[in-house]
Scaffold this active site. Structure first.
Site, short mmCIF file in Angstrom:
data_model
loop_
_atom_site.label_atom_id
_atom_site.label_comp_id
_atom_site.label_asym_id
_atom_site.label_seq_id
_atom_site.Cartn_x
_atom_site.Cartn_y
_atom_site.Cartn_z
N CYS A 5 90.47 -10.82 41.42
CA CYS A 5 91.24 -10.60 40.18
C CYS A 5 92.52 -9.85 40.53
O CYS A 5 92.50 -8.75 41.07
CB CYS A 5 90.42 -9.79 39.18
SG CYS A 5 91.40 -9.28 37.76
N CYS A 8 92.82 -6.32 38.88
CA CYS A 8 91.92 -5.36 39.53
C CYS A 8 92.54 -4.88 40.83
O CYS A 8 92.53 -3.68 41.14
CB CYS A 8 90.56 -5.99 39.83
SG CYS A 8 89.41 -6.08 38.45
N ASP A 31 106.04 -5.44 34.48
CA ASP A 31 105.79 -6.89 34.56
C ASP A 31 106.79 -7.52 35.52
O ASP A 31 107.99 -7.24 35.46
CB ASP A 31 105.91 -7.53 33.17
CG ASP A 31 105.36 -8.95 33.14
OD1 ASP A 31 104.36 -9.18 32.43
OD2 ASP A 31 105.93 -9.84 33.82
N HIS A 98 92.39 -10.78 33.29
CA HIS A 98 91.98 -9.37 33.24
C HIS A 98 92.74 -8.82 32.04
O HIS A 98 93.98 -8.85 32.03
CB HIS A 98 92.38 -8.65 34.54
CG HIS A 98 92.04 -7.19 34.57
ND1 HIS A 98 91.30 -6.63 35.59
CD2 HIS A 98 92.35 -6.18 33.74
CE1 HIS A 98 91.16 -5.33 35.36
NE2 HIS A 98 91.81 -5.03 34.23
N HIS A 100 94.96 -7.36 29.46
CA HIS A 100 96.17 -6.57 29.65
C HIS A 100 96.97 -6.55 28.37
O HIS A 100 96.94 -7.48 27.57
CB HIS A 100 97.01 -7.12 30.81
CG HIS A 100 97.32 -8.58 30.70
ND1 HIS A 100 96.41 -9.56 31.05
CD2 HIS A 100 98.42 -9.23 30.27
CE1 HIS A 100 96.94 -10.75 30.85
NE2 HIS A 100 98.17 -10.59 30.37
P1 5GP Z 1 99.75 -13.28 30.20
O1 5GP Z 1 100.61 -14.52 30.19
O2 5GP Z 1 98.39 -13.53 30.83
O3 5GP Z 1 99.65 -12.61 28.84
O4 5GP Z 1 100.52 -12.22 31.07
C1 5GP Z 1 100.46 -12.15 32.44
C2 5GP Z 1 101.68 -11.37 32.86
O5 5GP Z 1 101.47 -10.94 34.19
C3 5GP Z 1 102.98 -12.18 32.85
O6 5GP Z 1 103.92 -11.58 31.97
C4 5GP Z 1 103.43 -12.17 34.31
O7 5GP Z 1 104.83 -12.03 34.44
C5 5GP Z 1 102.70 -10.95 34.86
N1 5GP Z 1 102.38 -11.06 36.28
C6 5GP Z 1 101.80 -12.13 36.90
N2 5GP Z 1 101.62 -11.87 38.22
C7 5GP Z 1 102.10 -10.60 38.42
C8 5GP Z 1 102.18 -9.77 39.58
O8 5GP Z 1 101.78 -10.13 40.69
N3 5GP Z 1 102.74 -8.55 39.42
C9 5GP Z 1 103.19 -8.10 38.20
N4 5GP Z 1 103.72 -6.86 38.16
N5 5GP Z 1 103.11 -8.86 37.09
C10 5GP Z 1 102.58 -10.09 37.19
ZN ZN Z 2 90.16 -7.60 36.93
#
Ligand code: 5GP
Ligand code: ZN
Length: 114
Positions: A5, A8, A31, A98, A100
């Site tokens: 994950c 995690c 992000d 995970h 968030h």
């Molecule tokens: P979701 O689309 O699942 O709500 O949000 C996932 C978020 O995680 C996205 O805004 C994406 O830019 C961010 N994200 C994905 N991979 C990484 C990473 O490796 N590092 C960081 N800091 N953010 C990430």
């Molecule tokens: Zn996790």
């Protein structure tokens, strides 16, 4: 910790991220694809896949929002406010499984929707 994950691993420091906040329960970081002047992600250190799963652990939810409040009170987001967003499932565009919370602000935001 769930195997493989991403969040995690970030919360444990195994994958690098720009940390903004950490306490016993919660980890906050920038992000990687910012959608606003300030775009942070807050996660609980205990793995759940989404808010439906997290709803089975009310104390984790409380810890989550206490962490967000503790952090935002002490930074520029406290001045004009911020938005908290969580995406659950494909229609919402969840890409990391995970739980968030996106913390978005630092500027006036448009209304959201489609
Ligand atoms: P979701 O689309 O699942 O709500 O949000 C996932 C978020 O995680 C996205 O805004 C994406 O830019 C961010 N994200 C994905 N991979 C990484 C990473 O490796 N590092 C960081 N800091 N953010 C990430
Ligand atoms: Zn996790």
């Amino acid at each position: 910790m769930a195997a493989n994950c991403l969040f995690c691993k970030i919360a444990k420091g195994e994958i690098a991220a720009q940390k903004v906040f950490e306490n016993e329960h919660v980890f906050g970081f920038v992000d990687i694809h910012s959608q606003a002047k300030i775009h942070l992600l807050f996660v609980h250190k205990k793995h759940t896949a989404n808010i439906n799963e997290m709803s089975g652990d009310p104390e984790a939810i409380a810890q989550m929002f206490r962490g967000i409040a503790e952090y935002t009170k002490g930074c520029e987001l406290s001045k004009n406010g911020y938005r908290v967003v969580t995406n659950q499932g494909p229609d919402a565009g969840q890409t990391v499984f995970h739980t968030h919370f996106h913390i978005v602000g630092g500027e006036a935001l448009g209304h959201f929707g489609r």
